[in-house]
Design an enzyme around this catalytic site. Structure first.
Site, mmCIF file in Angstrom:
data_model
loop_
_atom_site.group_PDB
_atom_site.id
_atom_site.type_symbol
_atom_site.label_atom_id
_atom_site.label_comp_id
_atom_site.label_asym_id
_atom_site.label_seq_id
_atom_site.Cartn_x
_atom_site.Cartn_y
_atom_site.Cartn_z
ATOM 1 N N ARG A 1 0.861 -1.172 0.000
ATOM 2 C CA ARG A 1 0.000 0.000 0.000
ATOM 3 C C ARG A 1 0.904 1.231 0.000
ATOM 4 O O ARG A 1 2.055 1.160 0.431
ATOM 5 C CB ARG A 1 -0.904 0.012 1.234
ATOM 6 C CG ARG A 1 -1.828 -1.201 1.343
ATOM 7 C CD ARG A 1 -2.645 -1.136 2.621
ATOM 8 N NE ARG A 1 -3.565 -2.261 2.751
ATOM 9 C CZ ARG A 1 -3.281 -3.398 3.393
ATOM 10 N NH1 ARG A 1 -2.097 -3.541 3.971
ATOM 11 N NH2 ARG A 1 -4.177 -4.368 3.463
ATOM 12 N N LYS B 1 -1.902 -2.168 7.932
ATOM 13 C CA LYS B 1 -3.336 -2.086 8.194
ATOM 14 C C LYS B 1 -3.747 -3.190 9.162
ATOM 15 O O LYS B 1 -3.373 -4.343 8.999
ATOM 16 C CB LYS B 1 -4.104 -2.227 6.872
ATOM 17 C CG LYS B 1 -5.587 -1.928 6.991
ATOM 18 C CD LYS B 1 -6.242 -1.956 5.619
ATOM 19 C CE LYS B 1 -7.721 -1.632 5.729
ATOM 20 N NZ LYS B 1 -8.391 -1.632 4.399
ATOM 21 N N HIS C 1 -2.819 1.996 -6.001
ATOM 22 C CA HIS C 1 -3.378 0.729 -5.550
ATOM 23 C C HIS C 1 -3.551 -0.256 -6.706
ATOM 24 O O HIS C 1 -3.619 -1.471 -6.484
ATOM 25 C CB HIS C 1 -4.712 0.962 -4.833
ATOM 26 C CG HIS C 1 -4.906 0.085 -3.639
ATOM 27 N ND1 HIS C 1 -4.111 0.165 -2.516
ATOM 28 C CD2 HIS C 1 -5.795 -0.921 -3.388
ATOM 29 C CE1 HIS C 1 -4.510 -0.734 -1.620
ATOM 30 N NE2 HIS C 1 -5.526 -1.400 -2.133
ATOM 31 N N ARG D 1 -0.715 -2.676 -6.664
ATOM 32 C CA ARG D 1 -0.890 -3.746 -5.669
ATOM 33 C C ARG D 1 -1.856 -4.809 -6.196
ATOM 34 O O ARG D 1 -1.596 -6.003 -6.063
ATOM 35 C CB ARG D 1 -1.403 -3.135 -4.365
ATOM 36 C CG ARG D 1 -1.754 -4.121 -3.252
ATOM 37 C CD ARG D 1 -2.111 -3.334 -1.999
ATOM 38 N NE ARG D 1 -2.931 -4.080 -1.067
ATOM 39 C CZ ARG D 1 -2.453 -4.852 -0.088
ATOM 40 N NH1 ARG D 1 -1.147 -4.987 0.064
ATOM 41 N NH2 ARG D 1 -3.269 -5.475 0.747
ATOM 42 N N HIS E 1 -4.038 -9.697 4.202
ATOM 43 C CA HIS E 1 -5.492 -9.760 4.337
ATOM 44 C C HIS E 1 -5.887 -10.605 5.544
ATOM 45 O O HIS E 1 -5.311 -11.676 5.776
ATOM 46 C CB HIS E 1 -6.119 -10.375 3.076
ATOM 47 C CG HIS E 1 -6.076 -9.469 1.893
ATOM 48 N ND1 HIS E 1 -6.242 -9.913 0.596
ATOM 49 C CD2 HIS E 1 -5.899 -8.123 1.801
ATOM 50 C CE1 HIS E 1 -6.163 -8.894 -0.234
ATOM 51 N NE2 HIS E 1 -5.952 -7.804 0.471
ATOM 52 N N TYR F 1 -9.418 -11.707 -6.415
ATOM 53 C CA TYR F 1 -8.486 -11.684 -7.544
ATOM 54 C C TYR F 1 -8.701 -12.851 -8.503
ATOM 55 O O TYR F 1 -8.260 -12.799 -9.644
ATOM 56 C CB TYR F 1 -7.038 -11.665 -7.031
ATOM 57 C CG TYR F 1 -6.714 -10.399 -6.280
ATOM 58 C CD1 TYR F 1 -6.600 -9.186 -6.946
ATOM 59 C CD2 TYR F 1 -6.567 -10.408 -4.895
ATOM 60 C CE1 TYR F 1 -6.339 -8.014 -6.258
ATOM 61 C CE2 TYR F 1 -6.305 -9.244 -4.206
ATOM 62 C CZ TYR F 1 -6.191 -8.050 -4.884
ATOM 63 O OH TYR F 1 -5.935 -6.885 -4.194
#
Length: 348
Positions: free
Chosen positions: A205, A230, A295, A298, A321, A330
């Site tokens: 990120r 995050k 982004h 990424r 994640h 994805y």
């Protein structure tokens, strides 16, 4: 002058949108009066910073005029202190504080103790829906108000009586490897090339990239340590030999002191908005007619890993994640399986 203005949300930032019939004269005047005006391709509108001066020019109530009651201001400060004591990230503190502030401004003439479920229902319809705010913003402000009343007022606002909007199932934007290669080779500045390359090569990120310190690069183990990402989680990502060679060349030339990528002042991190502008200039120079953001790099990293056979569980770890469901999106943009499907059209 035939134009109008209103406050809009653009990439979760408050801006003033300026609306007028297509006219070269008006556009020229707009740029003279507001040199920092920008065009939004997604909203199809020119917009300027949401400042008091800009609001006054268009007769919009200023931010300083829109303040909560004294009771509201005191409660908001208690709310902010509580969130910081619980170690919420500063971005979450800012977002939730701002959302609760909007709600308390709306009801500034009503005691907070008297606000109930019906008030929130009315606010939802008269402010959020009437102003056509996004579903994600509606959920965000709903969560903030719910937490505010639970922590500061020690009571529950039954927000669940409002039907929360379903999040739009938007697929991530992905670039081809050829487009990525073109973007990364376009910048003449070695520092810019290194920054964009590291985002793609490690699936970072923007904030994660700019927070990297020199000691986070472990050249002996060929990894990069991403700290306090995050969700307040640390993770590691592998460093390819090519990116490590690029970083070594960059380091010899720029000699950063604290952060891997520093701003004009040594020891301070690089500015995220500047990096966004660099990418925007780069894609224009590369001739790519897509609204590429950092982004996207990424997203492309994750999709390209999937297409080369990397297990989804590893991709989940590399991206940081919490849920595999987040990573599974994805699979919907990977073309590897789709390319193996034969269209019935070919049999005609």
């Amino acid at each position: 002058m035939e134009w109008s203005a209103k406050v809009i949300r653009h990439y979760d930032e408050s801006r003033i949108g300026i609306y007028f019939e297509k006219s070269a004269d008006i556009l020229l005047l707009l740029k003279e009066l507001f040199p920092d005006a920008k065009w939004s391709q997604s909203k199809k509108v020119w917009h300027i910073p949401d400042t008091d001066n800009n609001r006054r020019y268009f007769g919009i109530p200023t931010l300083t005029d829109l303040l909560p009651s004294d009771e509201g201001i005191k409660s908001l400060e208690n709310f902010r202190r509580w969130m910081r004591s619980k170690r919420y990230s500063e971005s979450t503190v800012t977002t939730y504080f701002g959302a609760a502030k909007i709600f308390l401004i709306y009801y500034k003439h009503k005691s907070i103790e008297l606000i109930d479920n019906d008030d929130f229902v009315y606010f939802n319809n008269d402010y959020i829906l009437k102003n056509q705010l996004s579903a994600s913003y509606q959920n965000q402000i709903t969560n903030a108000i719910k937490l505010f009343f639970k922590t500061v007022q020690n009571r529950v606002i039954d927000i669940d009586i409002i039907h929360r909007p379903k999040r739009a199932k938007v697929l991530p934007n992905v670039l081809s490897k050829e487009e990525i290669k073109l973007i990364l080779e376009t910048p003449i500045n070695l520092k810019h090339r290194a920054m964009l390359s590291l985002i793609y090569s490690c699936g970072l990120r923007c904030g994660e990239l700019l927070a990297l310190s020199l000691k986070d690069i472990d050249s002996k183990r060929n990894i990069v340590l991403i700290k306090n990402a995050k969700g307040k989680k640390d993770r590691i990502a592998p460093l390819s030999p090519k990116i490590l060679e690029l970083l070594r060349t960059y380091f010899k030339l720029y000699k950063p002191k604290t952060y891997l990528f520093e701003g004009r002042i040594k020891g301070t991190p690089y500015d995220s908005r500047t990096l966004q502008q660099i990418l925007k200039f780069t894609i224009q120079k590369a001739g790519i007619d897509k609204p590429v953001t950092l982004h996207w790099l990424r997203h492309s990293y994750a999709t390209h890993l999937l297409e080369t056979g990397t297990d989804l569980r590893y991709i989940q770890e590399l991206l940081g994640h919490n849920s595999s469901k987040t990573t599974e999106i994805y699979t919907h943009v990977s073309t590897k399986s789709l390319q193996q499907i034969r269209s019935p059209f070919d049999d005609l």
